[in-house]
Scaffold this motif. Structure first.
Motif, short mmCIF file in Angstrom:
data_model
loop_
_atom_site.label_atom_id
_atom_site.label_comp_id
_atom_site.label_asym_id
_atom_site.label_seq_id
_atom_site.Cartn_x
_atom_site.Cartn_y
_atom_site.Cartn_z
N GLN A 78 -13.91 -5.44 -25.85
CA GLN A 78 -15.01 -4.77 -25.20
C GLN A 78 -15.72 -5.47 -23.87
O GLN A 78 -16.15 -4.86 -22.85
N PHE B 199 -13.54 -4.71 -20.82
CA PHE B 199 -14.24 -3.62 -20.24
C PHE B 199 -15.23 -3.85 -19.25
O PHE B 199 -15.57 -3.34 -18.18
N GLU C 80 -15.61 -3.67 -15.29
CA GLU C 80 -16.02 -2.55 -14.69
C GLU C 80 -17.26 -3.06 -13.49
O GLU C 80 -17.59 -2.51 -12.47
N LEU D 209 -6.12 -2.06 -18.64
CA LEU D 209 -7.20 -1.79 -19.71
C LEU D 209 -6.95 -0.37 -20.34
O LEU D 209 -7.31 0.04 -21.37
N ARG E 172 -7.69 0.78 -24.23
CA ARG E 172 -8.81 1.32 -24.49
C ARG E 172 -8.78 1.81 -25.93
O ARG E 172 -9.89 2.09 -26.63
N THR F 250 -18.91 2.66 -24.69
CA THR F 250 -18.04 1.93 -23.70
C THR F 250 -16.69 2.90 -23.55
O THR F 250 -16.21 3.08 -22.56
N CYS G 237 -15.75 5.23 -20.06
CA CYS G 237 -14.49 5.30 -19.27
C CYS G 237 -14.28 6.31 -18.20
O CYS G 237 -13.86 6.36 -17.28
#
Length: 403
Positions: A101, A104, A108, A135, A139, A164, A168
């Motif tokens: 997590q 990500f 981002e 990623l 995922r 999360t 996406c």
């Protein structure tokens, strides 16, 4: 004094010198962190520690290199953890998912910096393709992590992971992946996000993904229950009732919706609407005890006493251990008795009170602790039937309960 002032001025570093010194320190720190993420070193936690310390200073938070090194440091830890799990070596599962997590989150943020226009207004993300590709393969572990924390009852973490995963779809980082339309797990993830927020009594979180969650047809009734509760927490009575009705009409026998619709109408004295919804339910199941009882109760409040008794008896015929139908029948007969002229029709007057007595006393037997319900009607019944011993008992009981 003049000498002292001159001395201070001489030794005060100029802003440009201090800035250059600070920038040099940052470059050195980043260089050191970069060394730690090289294959020969692989000291990924130390690299992350250096970068996160630098990013505590707001002046460094637009430094793309810092985030790029941070992301590589987290990825290195994630890969090592993944390898340990593959080799069945000791590894904290929660820590493994948290690393996923965090990748990500960092990526981002990096992408948001990476897409800022240059001095000529051009936008040319440097890192997007590389990290989006990477990623995208990781995922699914956001979803897996979310379900892991759900099983553990860690609702805040579960919501974070599902959020999360779902988010996406709107992140520029993943432009072209079209998760909203291509990922068939999105509705299920939305359901688990909704569920996790509901378990935290978080109305905003419960409603955040509720439209997507409703597309998960395996859990539609539960999703509507959670949405209803969220509206209720917010005091939104209009949407609360609207969602209850939606749930009832999709799944009439789901235990959550119907009783609350009846309660909502009854508490606002909309007895005809309560009767209408009971009739609608009976069209689906004309032997369901809950629906029959609801109709009996609505009819009682509408002073249709004979019909109320009839539906109460239909419930008793199916299940003679349910207490509330006896109370309905008893109150209906009591009301019928009170509507009679005792002088002109003493026989009927007594008959109704006797029947009321039978039902209310049986209700008392089944529900001895519900004194607030059965004591007042029994007081009236015993008084009008001239039952001195029984009346004295109830009179004493009621007086003892007064504050």
């Amino acid at each position: 004094m003049l000498f002292s002032l001159c001395f201070l001025l001489f030794w005060t570093p100029c802003p440009s010198t201090a800035q250059k010194s600070k920038e040099s320190t940052v470059r050195h720190e980043l260089s050191q962190a970069r060394t730690y993420i090289k294959p020969r070193t692989k000291n990924y936690p130390q690299a992350e520690q250096i970068v996160t310390r630098l990013l505590k200073d707001s002046a460094n938070r637009s430094n793309k290199q810092a985030y790029q090194i941070w992301l590589e440091a987290v990825k290195g830890q994630y890969d090592q953890a993944n390898e340990r799990m593959y080799l069945k070596q000791k590894q904290d599962t929660a820590a493994f998912f948290n690393l996923c997590q965090r990748m990500f989150s960092v990526a981002e943020t990096l992408d948001s910096l990476d897409q800022k226009p240059d001095k000529k207004g051009r936008i040319a993300p440097e890192y997007r393709h590389k990290y989006a590709t990477m990623l995208n393969t990781f995922r699914p572990n956001l979803f897996n992590g979310g379900t892991y924390f759900i099983r553990k009852g860690q609702w805040q973490q579960a919501f974070l992971f599902m959020h999360t995963y779902l988010d996406c779809a709107r992140q520029p980082l993943f432009t072209g992946y079209n998760y909203a339309s291509s990922d068939t797990r999105m509705p299920e993830a939305a359901y688990w996000a909704t569920y996790s927020a509901y378990k935290q009594h978080d109305a905003e979180g419960t409603l955040r993904y509720h439209q997507q969650a409703l597309a998960d047809t395996a859990h539609t009734s539960f999703t509507l229950q959670f949405i209803s509760e969220a509206y209720n927490w917010n005091g939104d009575s209009l949407n609360y009732l609207k969602t209850l009705l939606q749930g009832f009409r999709q799944q009439p026998q789901f235990p959550y919706f119907f009783p609350r619709i009846i309660d909502t109408y009854t508490s606002s004295h909309q007895y005809q609407k309560a009767l209408d919804i009971a009739d609608e339910a009976l069209q689906v199941c004309d032997t369901c005890q809950l629906f029959l009882f609801a109709k009996s109760s609505a009819l009682l409040r509408m002073e249709q006493w004979d019909e109320s008794i009839r539906y109460a008896r239909l419930v008793m015929a199916q299940n003679d251990s349910l207490p509330e139908p006896y109370f309905n029948a008893g109150m209906a007969y009591l009301n019928k008795a009170e509507s009679q002229d005792a002088t002109n029709n003493r026989k009927l007057f007594n008959e109704y009170y006797q029947r009321a007595r039978t039902y209310i006393e049986y209700y008392r037997l089944l529900m001895p602790r519900e004194q607030d319900k059965w004591a007042p009607p029994l007081y009236k019944i015993y008084l009008n039937l001239n039952l001195g011993k029984q009346f004295d008992e109830i009179d004493k009981l009621l007086k003892s309960r007064k504050p």
